[in-house]
Every structure is written in structure tokens, then in C-alpha cells.
Enzyme design. Sequence first.
Site, PDB file in Angstrom:
ATOM      1  N   HIS A  88     -16.098 -49.252  10.973  1.00 62.52           N
ATOM      2  CA  HIS A  88     -16.390 -50.689  11.051  1.00 62.52           C
ATOM      3  C   HIS A  88     -17.881 -50.905  11.257  1.00 62.52           C
ATOM      4  CE1 HIS A  88     -17.010 -50.832  15.491  1.00 62.52           C
ATOM      5  NE2 HIS A  88     -16.088 -49.882  15.527  1.00 62.52           N
ATOM      6  N   ASP A  90     -19.166 -54.019  12.493  1.00 62.72           N
ATOM      7  CA  ASP A  90     -19.491 -54.930  13.585  1.00 62.72           C
ATOM      8  C   ASP A  90     -19.834 -54.125  14.830  1.00 62.72           C
ATOM      9  OD1 ASP A  90     -16.650 -54.336  13.251  1.00 62.72           O
ATOM     10  OD2 ASP A  90     -16.339 -55.445  15.102  1.00 62.72           O
ATOM     11  N   ASP A 121     -21.547 -46.730  18.339  1.00 69.47           N
ATOM     12  CA  ASP A 121     -20.301 -47.451  18.037  1.00 69.47           C
ATOM     13  C   ASP A 121     -20.559 -48.494  16.965  1.00 69.47           C
ATOM     14  OD1 ASP A 121     -17.781 -48.612  18.135  1.00 69.47           O
ATOM     15  OD2 ASP A 121     -18.170 -49.708  19.985  1.00 69.47           O
ATOM     16  N   GLU A 155     -13.547 -55.200  14.361  1.00 72.38           N
ATOM     17  CA  GLU A 155     -12.910 -54.285  15.301  1.00 72.38           C
ATOM     18  C   GLU A 155     -13.258 -54.609  16.749  1.00 72.38           C
ATOM     19  OE1 GLU A 155     -12.546 -50.434  17.651  1.00 72.38           O
ATOM     20  OE2 GLU A 155     -14.256 -51.786  17.339  1.00 72.38           O
ATOM     21  N   GLU A 156     -14.474 -55.050  16.989  1.00 70.30           N
ATOM     22  CA  GLU A 156     -14.920 -55.287  18.362  1.00 70.30           C
ATOM     23  C   GLU A 156     -14.169 -56.424  19.038  1.00 70.30           C
ATOM     24  OE1 GLU A 156     -16.723 -53.389  19.982  1.00 70.30           O
ATOM     25  OE2 GLU A 156     -17.881 -52.225  18.548  1.00 70.30           O
ATOM     26  N   ASP A 179     -14.997 -43.300  14.306  1.00 70.25           N
ATOM     27  CA  ASP A 179     -15.421 -44.066  15.469  1.00 70.25           C
ATOM     28  C   ASP A 179     -15.777 -43.114  16.619  1.00 70.25           C
ATOM     29  OD1 ASP A 179     -15.988 -46.296  17.029  1.00 70.25           O
ATOM     30  OD2 ASP A 179     -14.173 -47.353  16.433  1.00 70.25           O
ATOM     31  N   HIS A 393     -21.686 -49.898  23.491  1.00 63.95           N
ATOM     32  CA  HIS A 393     -21.841 -51.206  24.150  1.00 63.95           C
ATOM     33  C   HIS A 393     -22.927 -51.202  25.230  1.00 63.95           C
ATOM     34  CE1 HIS A 393     -17.530 -52.751  23.055  1.00 63.95           C
ATOM     35  NE2 HIS A 393     -17.976 -51.870  22.169  1.00 63.95           N
TER      36      HIS A 393
END
Length: 426
Positions: A88, A90, A121, A155-156, A179, A393
Site C-alpha cells: 500500500h 498510503d 511502512d 490500509e492505514e 508490509d 508511524h
Amino acid sequence: MKELTELLSEVERRENELYQLLSDLISYPTVSPPARNTTEAQDYVSDYLRKIGFSIEQWELYPGDSIVAGTKLGRDEDNAGSLILNGHLDVAAIEENEQWDFDPFTCAVTEEKIYGRGTADMKGGMAGILFALKLLYEWGIEPLGTVYVQSAAGEEVGEAGTKSCCENGYHADLALVADTSNCMIQGQGGVITGWIILQSPETFHDASRRSMIHAGGGVHGASTIEKMMKIISGLQELEKHWAITKSSPGFPPGSNTINPAVIEGGRHPAFIADRCGLWVTVHYYPEENYNDIVHEIEEHLSHVVQADPWLREHPPAFQWGGNSMIEEKGEIFPSFSVDRHHTGVEMLAHAHELVNQTPVQFSMSPTVTDGGWLAEAGIPTILYGPGTLEQAHAVNESIDRIQLLQFTKTMVAFLYRWFLNSEKKG
């Protein structure tokens, strides 16, 4: 073997090209929330895949957020195994008060790390996959079976772009999700969120409270906030019961939790709270299904309700799951386990050991990814990507530079063998 050795050397020789690819991906500020901002980055991925022989299908998940599915048909697709490579684009949001040492959308490469939002990520994993595919293409190594590349969005925030790929008919003999896993081969538990809602049919003024709580008051009413305390207590009892009675290989005891994450109730201090909603996040094990978990929770709470005179007459309503934390305040991430004896898993483990000179570790991720949707669609699925959860994150998010290089080489070694030796599963 000589050809593969030369390919792996090529990765090292062209590592700056890999870092530039990652830098290009990082430069798109695809933070989610607010989301609705990935289409330009997806256009970049589409162009990249077209140049290395993939046909492209691209569609909007939500306005401004699109999904890319690239397809390269195999030379012997009727007899050879098919493969999905998934990720992903995002990335986690950046808060106003965060103090970054580097521009989060400009890659800063040091001797040990690469900094930027999404490096861990999971744009690092996407860059490794794309670069590995490019090298194989340039060397004229084409797959026997069909290969799909899925670049998802959402996804987030639980917007299952990967689920939409499955719904659009994409299926394969194996799926690899690149991931964040610190280059371990992982499965995962599942997550489902839900709202538990109490609603009073009447709204009482605050002055009525004495008549509700004192002997002889005569008003059969209640504060939904106070009644929700009983619901929370019941959830805690069930959570403790699960911790005692359930377990799963690869997870610390008690990993199956029920988190009362958000509570919303009442309308004004001058009124008795006539509505209360509790937003819960439930973690469950790979051996379980979210539908069964929902049934367990509702059944347990039905006994809590029967023990309370007011709740018996005003039982809670439930809203489980959803396709978006933004649009619906709900999400589902199904669970999955890894079959260590699957040919593709063995190929990946061999490729990892070849590159890193140490056996790969098998474990269970303590978090969740889109891999659950692929497994839910009946596709054997692996979670394997660079980066650590500690960095995902984080302020000054980074990825270990050598790990990204080794991951890319592992992808080259894995895809090289898969392209030439994959077997179709019945």
C-alpha cells in the site's frame, strides 16, 4: 546460479537507483488521514510497471485514492503458479506538533538509515519489489506463471483497497505482502471494530435524576453512560475469560483483547444521557473468524443485559466492522497463518537464507495488514517486508539502509526462482 549471483551483485551496484526510487515514492505526501491523495503516486507506480511489461488496471477506491493492479501474463500460465505481490502507498499521518529532523517527504540517506514518512511502512517494501521486478525484466527473465502487482490505498484507515482487488477477481497461488515485518515471515491475528449503542426512548431533565435513583422515585429511567459501565465491565470479564481459555502459537498469552477505545454519550449537562456509544477494537487469533468473535461478544453481553432491569427492556444495538475508519468509523482486518510447507514459502525462506546467510525467522505479527483479505479470498499469504514496527508511524520514521538492500536482493532471489520454477496448485 551464476546468473543469480550476478543479479544480486547488480542490486549492490545500483543501490543508489533503489534509493532514488524510494525517494520518488516518499515525495508523494500520501498521508492517511486525511487520505484522498494517492492517485498521483499510483500513476507513478502504473508508469513504472508499464515500462517493465505489465498491463494496468486502475480504479478509484474513493475520490482521490486509486488502486493499481498490474498484470504480467506468464509464458506457461496454464501450468505454472501465479503470484501476487502486494503493498500500500498510503502512510501514517503527521501531527502539527511533531518535530522532524528531516523533511518527512524528502528521503535523507545516511550511512545506516534512510529517513522519511513511509520508509518503514511501507514504501520501502514497495520500492524493493518494484526494483527487483525491473532488474529481472532488464535481464530478460520472464515468469512462467502470471504475476500480479497490487498497489493499494487506504490500509492505514481500514479502507480495504486490497479487498477490492479480490472483489475484482484477482486471485493467485500465492500472495506476498511486503508490509513491515523486519524481514521475518509472518502471519497475523485479526481485528474488528464495533459500536455498542445504548439508546433511551425518553430524554429526562437533570432535575429528574433524584426520581430515578432514590427509593419511591417512581421514574424507570437511566443514564446510558452509567449503563454502559455495566457493558464495559462485561467486556472486561469476557476479555479475561479469553485470556485464560484461548491461546495461539506465536502470540503472547492474552493477545486476544477487547479495547474500549472511544466513548460518546450525552447531549448536555442539563439532561440525563439518553444515548451512549462505545467504540471497541477486538483482536482475535488466526484460528478464529470475526463473525464467530462477534457472536461470542453479543452472546456474552446478552447475559449482562438480562441481569439489569433497565437493559432488559432497552438492550444495546451493535454495528460491527466497516470498510473505512474515515467514512464509517469501522474496519476489519482478517487473520491468517503461514503454511511453512508451501512451495512458495520454502522458496522465500531459501532466498532469505541465501542473501542473509542466516535462516529466516517465522513469527506472528502483533499488528495487522491487508494480507488478511488475500487469505480471506483463499490465497495462501505471506507477510514479509523490511522495516520495524517501532519505526512505522514514528517521528523521524526510518528504515535500515542495509536491510532494505538485503530485502531487495531477497526479492530478486525469490522471484528469480519463482519465475523459473513455480508450480500450479490444484
